[in-house]
Design an enzyme around this catalytic site. Sequence first.
Site, PDB file in Angstrom:
ATOM      1  N   ARG A 108      -4.037   9.803  -0.913  1.00 53.57           N
ATOM      2  CA  ARG A 108      -3.626  10.839  -1.869  1.00 53.57           C
ATOM      3  C   ARG A 108      -4.318  10.641  -3.218  1.00 53.57           C
ATOM      4  O   ARG A 108      -4.561  11.597  -3.938  1.00 53.57           O
ATOM      5  CB  ARG A 108      -2.095  10.837  -2.009  1.00 53.57           C
ATOM      6  CG  ARG A 108      -1.527   9.570  -2.579  1.00 53.57           C
ATOM      7  CD  ARG A 108      -0.026   9.434  -2.335  1.00 53.57           C
ATOM      8  NE  ARG A 108       0.274   9.030  -0.952  1.00 53.57           N
ATOM      9  CZ  ARG A 108       1.505   8.873  -0.492  1.00 53.57           C
ATOM     10  NH1 ARG A 108       2.554   9.104  -1.267  1.00 53.57           N
ATOM     11  NH2 ARG A 108       1.692   8.512   0.759  1.00 53.57           N
ATOM     12  N   LYS A 114      -1.929  -4.248   4.682  1.00 48.22           N
ATOM     13  CA  LYS A 114      -1.267  -3.883   5.936  1.00 48.22           C
ATOM     14  C   LYS A 114      -1.127  -5.099   6.833  1.00 48.22           C
ATOM     15  O   LYS A 114      -1.909  -6.048   6.716  1.00 48.22           O
ATOM     16  CB  LYS A 114      -2.130  -2.851   6.685  1.00 48.22           C
ATOM     17  CG  LYS A 114      -2.141  -1.467   6.088  1.00 48.22           C
ATOM     18  CD  LYS A 114      -3.005  -0.532   6.918  1.00 48.22           C
ATOM     19  CE  LYS A 114      -3.080   0.852   6.314  1.00 48.22           C
ATOM     20  NZ  LYS A 114      -1.804   1.578   6.296  1.00 48.22           N
TER      21      LYS A 114
HETATM   22  N1  BES Z   1      -4.036   5.730   6.383  1.00 46.60           N
HETATM   23  C1  BES Z   1      -2.676   5.460   6.164  1.00 46.60           C
HETATM   24  C2  BES Z   1      -1.754   6.346   7.000  1.00 46.60           C
HETATM   25  C3  BES Z   1      -1.746   6.100   8.483  1.00 46.60           C
HETATM   26  C4  BES Z   1      -0.845   5.223   9.029  1.00 46.60           C
HETATM   27  C5  BES Z   1      -2.565   6.819   9.316  1.00 46.60           C
HETATM   28  C6  BES Z   1      -0.806   5.033  10.390  1.00 46.60           C
HETATM   29  C7  BES Z   1      -2.540   6.626  10.680  1.00 46.60           C
HETATM   30  C8  BES Z   1      -1.648   5.741  11.228  1.00 46.60           C
HETATM   31  C9  BES Z   1      -2.316   5.698   4.698  1.00 46.60           C
HETATM   32  O1  BES Z   1      -3.305   5.405   3.797  1.00 46.60           O
HETATM   33  C10 BES Z   1      -1.167   4.812   4.391  1.00 46.60           C
HETATM   34  O2  BES Z   1      -1.341   3.618   4.454  1.00 46.60           O
HETATM   35  N2  BES Z   1      -0.018   5.387   4.066  1.00 46.60           N
HETATM   36  C11 BES Z   1       1.123   4.625   3.773  1.00 46.60           C
HETATM   37  C12 BES Z   1       1.839   5.291   2.632  1.00 46.60           C
HETATM   38  C13 BES Z   1       2.993   4.499   2.102  1.00 46.60           C
HETATM   39  C14 BES Z   1       2.489   3.235   1.426  1.00 46.60           C
HETATM   40  C15 BES Z   1       3.753   5.358   1.136  1.00 46.60           C
HETATM   41  C16 BES Z   1       1.985   4.588   5.026  1.00 46.60           C
HETATM   42  O3  BES Z   1       2.096   5.596   5.714  1.00 46.60           O
HETATM   43  O4  BES Z   1       2.538   3.528   5.314  1.00 46.60           O
HETATM   44 MN    MN Z   2      -3.280   3.363   3.241  1.00 49.74          MN
END
Ligand code: BES
Ligand code: MN
Length: 495
Positions: A349, A275
């Site tokens: 997931r 990230k």
């Molecule tokens: N924990 C994150 C989702 C999240 C993002 C929660 C912002 C709270 C605030 C999750 O694990 C994630 O990173 N999801 C990705 C999925 C994507 C790679 C398909 C996302 O939402 O960017």
């Molecule tokens: Mn994530």
Amino acid sequence: MTAIAYTLRAGDPARVATPLLAVLLPADPSVPRSLAALDRTFGGLITRAIRQRDFRGGRDETLLLLRPGAGGGPERVLLVGMGSAERVKGTHRAAAVAGRRANGMGVGAMAIWAEALDGESLEGAVAGSALGAWVFRDLQAAPPPAQRRKPLARVTCVVAKVSAAAKAALAAGEAVAAGQRIARQLGMLPGNICTPDHLARTAREIAKRHRLKVAVLGRREMTRLKMGSFLAVAQGTRQDPKLVVLEYRGGRRGDAPVALVGKGLCFDTGGVSIKPALGMETMKFDMSGAGAVLGAMEAIARMKLKVNVVGLVGSTTNVVDGDAVKPGDVVRAANGKTIEIQNTDAEGRLVLADVLHYAKRFAPQAVVDAATLTGACVIALGHVTTGVMGNDQGVVDEVLAATKRAGEPGWQLPMFDEYKELLKSDSADLRNIGGRSAGTITAGLFLAEFAEGMPWVHLDVAGTAYSESDLGIMPKGSTGTPVRTFVEFVRGRAR
Ligand code: BES
Ligand code: MN
Ligand code: ZN
């Protein structure tokens, strides 16, 4: 912060000796007859404030009045507006405003009065004031003695009659508050303190307090169970991943349990699909689903609900490492399905896949999971509304009704088959991302593959489990959502 001690008291609020009496009033109030004596004690100030429209009873509006002269009864009155909200909801929110204010003032104790405080509205007053008074200062030095303020430690609810029903409502409010306190505390703790071990320890404490059965599976046990999906996320960390199972037996022996499942990512760097640095620290909240499950178990056990409930938490940390899972890696989940991990940041997931499959061994009557699963959910619904999906419309409706009663709004997103195309992989049974479009829905559809055969509802709390701004009734940080939704759902299923 330690728990607030709540008590009930019947009679005229004018006679309650307290440093602060919160008077919760609806929009455009008149002075209720039952406040006549109080108004006199305050030299008619309450009537004047309302008549002159200094106080209009708007949502979150407050007016602090100091008692003129000496005498008994309340030293201060805080008028708090409920706006035009429905009574239970309005009471909950206004009590939260009062709780926060009382805690900030350092009065140490408060009384709450509202017209016909009873049952649900009394429960709301208790849970709301506890929610509002809560602060997280565990990791900061105490201010110098001269600046210290007494935390709100005692709250008296002024009711018409101290009945058995009122006592039960008070206890229920305290139970919910205790559950939310656990969830919020866990959320605030950073990744180096709130580890999978810490979540397991918290579960053990809850189990001990309420004599629940608890089991904690680690890497070894999960390997034996062939949880290749969960373990793929955990292979980047030396911390032992934990699958925590808490069993509450309030129902009949043999009755199928309700299963509550929580995503417990103690930190989510994204892994190799890392990230951006800006704001990454908020990913300490990525265990909020797990925190809510633990909090709900505490509340449910305190309330002694007549229903069996199993709480399942899947916990690890998504970090970068030489041995971490890589984009393109294919793993096999415990249900036998192969998954191409195209993005290591879609890790929640992967963890939940194996935990949901594991839930099948309890033959649950219904499964509800909570997860900070997708950024897309924050884009779609913001920080106000939880995303709701499921494979059984009856149970989805039941959960939506629970979100309403809980004051934790939820909204259903469609799980049309057409979206499933997006999860197709060239090399495996499915891939763990569906591309940029419909990100919350494809995440839900991914989970559905592992919840087959169980009535299941998914709550995407990415936007609602924590707040990046002060919400007025609570400071920024973890909100406790969806503890109340869990509790309301389970309550609805109790005998
Ligand atoms: N924990 C994150 C989702 C999240 C993002 C929660 C912002 C709270 C605030 C999750 O694990 C994630 O990173 N999801 C990705 C999925 C994507 C790679 C398909 C996302 O939402 O960017
Ligand atoms: Mn994530
Ligand atoms: Zn995550």
